[in-house]
Write an enzyme that holds these catalytic residues in place. Structure first.
Site, PDB file in Angstrom:
ATOM      1  N   LYS A   7       0.821  -1.222   0.000  1.00 20.49           N
ATOM      2  CA  LYS A   7       0.000   0.000   0.000  1.00 20.49           C
ATOM      3  C   LYS A   7       0.850   1.264   0.000  1.00 20.49           C
ATOM      4  CE  LYS A   7      -3.944  -2.162   2.268  1.00 20.49           C
ATOM      5  NZ  LYS A   7      -3.329  -3.410   2.786  1.00 20.49           N
ATOM      6  N   ASP A  35       3.152   7.418  -1.070  1.00 20.89           N
ATOM      7  CA  ASP A  35       3.917   8.671  -0.986  1.00 20.89           C
ATOM      8  C   ASP A  35       4.215   9.213  -2.381  1.00 20.89           C
ATOM      9  OD1 ASP A  35       5.487  10.752   0.197  1.00 20.89           O
ATOM     10  OD2 ASP A  35       5.855   9.409   1.894  1.00 20.89           O
TER      11      ASP A  35
HETATM   12  N1  5IU Z   1      -7.061  -5.858   3.291  1.00 19.43           N
HETATM   13  C1  5IU Z   1      -8.365  -5.847   3.714  1.00 19.43           C
HETATM   14  N2  5IU Z   1      -9.220  -4.894   3.280  1.00 19.43           N
HETATM   15  C2  5IU Z   1      -8.833  -3.937   2.407  1.00 19.43           C
HETATM   16  C3  5IU Z   1      -7.494  -3.967   1.958  1.00 19.43           C
HETATM   17  C4  5IU Z   1      -6.649  -4.930   2.399  1.00 19.43           C
HETATM   18  O1  5IU Z   1      -8.789  -6.683   4.495  1.00 19.43           O
HETATM   19  O2  5IU Z   1      -9.645  -3.101   2.017  1.00 19.43           O
HETATM   20  I1  5IU Z   1      -6.894  -2.581   0.682  1.00 19.43           I
HETATM   21  C5  5IU Z   1      -6.081  -6.848   3.728  1.00 19.43           C
HETATM   22  C6  5IU Z   1      -5.837  -6.861   5.206  1.00 19.43           C
HETATM   23  C7  5IU Z   1      -5.452  -8.300   5.441  1.00 19.43           C
HETATM   24  C8  5IU Z   1      -6.251  -9.079   4.418  1.00 19.43           C
HETATM   25  O3  5IU Z   1      -4.062  -8.453   5.131  1.00 19.43           O
HETATM   26  O4  5IU Z   1      -6.512  -8.161   3.348  1.00 19.43           O
HETATM   27  C9  5IU Z   1      -7.572  -9.626   4.925  1.00 19.43           C
HETATM   28  O5  5IU Z   1      -7.355 -10.533   5.959  1.00 19.43           O
HETATM   29  P1  5IU Z   1      -8.561 -11.288   6.708  1.00 19.43           P
HETATM   30  O6  5IU Z   1      -9.278 -12.132   5.614  1.00 19.43           O
HETATM   31  O7  5IU Z   1      -7.892 -12.118   7.751  1.00 19.43           O
HETATM   32  O8  5IU Z   1      -9.473 -10.246   7.313  1.00 19.43           O
END
Ligand code: 5IU
Length: 449
Positions: A286, A289
């Protein structure tokens, strides 16, 4: 065609609302014509004529309210409402980030129906989006009136979804009138018709870059739409889980900065797994910058992410310079832009999402798609429909059943994600927090494909 309408088309032409030449569209495609109806509001006669023609078109229909999609169609709708002596209501253009405010402005009774007026229709998406806002506010919407149907077949698409489109002018009619009055010749007309017919196809070819193609191939080969999100803090657990899941996933999503024992051997081992089990490595970094800084963060530092990852996530907030900073001069690397997060009350509203999609479309050689989330099939489908053809929708916040965690994460079910059109689902705890990981990964894999 009646005299009144051909006269109207000529006036549109004279006020430069319809232009011919070469115009670069947002998508980067070059169009031989351009329609811009915004200026009709600055020509009182033309505005009045537009409203009169619409009134003629809709006066036999049954509806309680009149609405226009801001900004262009709102003044026209105001005149139409006045002529028909019906109340005017309209939907906010800018969605409030928290979605707490009613999107409809004006007084109305639930259960009643509304005519929606827009200036131009191409795909019908923005009209459907507006209709959904009205519907979620308790209003019925069935009829749409537009000035120009630029696609020739938006009516077909809308009728499949239960809507009636009433257009004053179809593209072909407009071209005929302009030809009769010697404003256009045959070769220009066939150029325009060819463009309209082929642009959808051209777009779908243009927006699939080499990384996207690899992902699409893996989906078919593995019969899986699964991206595993492996957020654990040590290498032992990491590879233990990967051993049980690697062959079933299309991408492995990492957050290397979570590992407490990160070192060079981790990267070497991870790449070996990726090559052996054929998945892409997706570092969910993500970046957010300015171009100069993200370039250093991506290519240098202790993690040297560009050396070993295939794709990364990127925030569009700094503007397109971030994509240049990250990917310029690199081969076979791509990013996914964050279009809509899964966390509750996140600040990415519809306007933001739309801007991100425009940015990604313009930079399709390095943008494979978008991270996006929806809490219902309809919401996911709406997002998916806006994504340029050939780019992908990756959806996090997915579990077998809808759910939430204590820190704002919202989960939609795999079934809804796939039915809504997600190309890939990102699953973390739904798999890695289960006792039987092997069984969990198989469940998600088969539900995804
Ligand atoms: N993740 C999210 N939502 C988002 C984004 C990224 O959940 O909007 I952008 C990431 C955070 C984590 C993974 O690394 O996706 C989801 O993990 P879980 O399925 O354990 O919640």
């Amino acid at each position: 065609m009646n005299f009144q309408l051909s006269n109207y088309i000529l006036k549109l032409y004279e006020t430069n609302a319809i232009k011919f030449g070469e115009f670069t569209l947002k998508s980067g495609l070059k169009s031989p014509f351009y329609i811009d109806l915004r200026h009709i509001n600055s020509h009182p006669e033309l505005l009045k004529q537009t409203a009169d023609l619409i009134v003629d078109q809709v006066k036999k229909l049954h509806f309680d309210y009149v609405s226009g999609i801001p900004y262009t169609a709102l003044p026209v709708a105001t005149l139409v409402a006045d002529k028909l002596q019906k109340p005017l209501i309209y939907a906010r253009k800018e969605e409030k980030a928290y979605g707490t405010k009613n999107p409809i402005i004006g007084q109305y009774e639930k259960g009643k129906s509304c005519l929606i007026i827009d200036d131009l229709i191409t795909t019908g998406e923005s009209i459907i989006e507006t209709a959904e806002k009205f519907q979620s506010a308790g209003l019925k919407t069935k009829d749409f009136a537009v000035i120009i149907d630029r696609s020739n077949d938006a009516a077909g698409l809308l009728s499949k979804q239960g809507f009636n489109l009433h257009s004053l002018i179809k593209l072909d009619q407009m071209l005929d009138v302009l030809k009769q009055h010697h404003k256009l010749d045959d070769s220009k007309i066939s150029q325009i018709k060819f463009f309209v017919k082929s642009s959808n196809k051209a777009e779908s070819i243009a927006y699939t870059n080499t990384v996207t193609q690899k992902i699409l191939d893996l989906i078919e080969q593995k019969k899986s739409r699964l991206v595993l999100s492996l957020d654990v803090d040590n290498q032992h657990d990491f590879f233990k889980i990967l051993d049980q899941t690697a062959e079933h996933i299309v991408m492995l999503k990492t957050h290397v900065d979570i590992l407490t024992d990160f070192d060079e051997t981790f990267i070497r081992r991870l790449r070996e797994y990726a090559d052996k089990y054929r998945f892409l490595i997706f570092e969910d970094r993500k970046f957010a910058d300015i171009g100069n800084t993200v370039r250093k963060q991506y290519r240098g530092g202790i993690y040297r992410i560009a050396d070993w990852s295939d794709v990364v996530t990127v925030h569009g907030i700094p503007g397109e310079g971030i994509l240049q900073g990250l990917f310029e001069g690199l081969k076979c690397k791509a990013g996914f832009l964050l279009a809509k997060m899964s966390s509750k009350a996140n600040l990415m509203n519809e306007t933001y999402t739309r801007k991100i999609l425009e940015m990604g479309q313009q930079h399709h050689s390095v943008v494979s798609g978008y991270i996006g989330h929806g809490t219902s099939v309809a919401e996911i489908r709406r997002l998916k429909n806006k994504i340029p053809k050939g780019q992908l929708l990756l959806m996090p916040g997915v579990k077998l059943q809808s759910d939430k965690d204590s820190l704002g994460q919202q989960y939609t079910s795999v079934r809804e994600a796939i039915e809504g059109g997600a190309d890939l689902i990102i699953v973390g705890r739904g798999i890695i927090a289960q006792n039987d990981i092997k069984k969990a990964v198989m469940k998600y894999k088969s539900a995804s494909y």
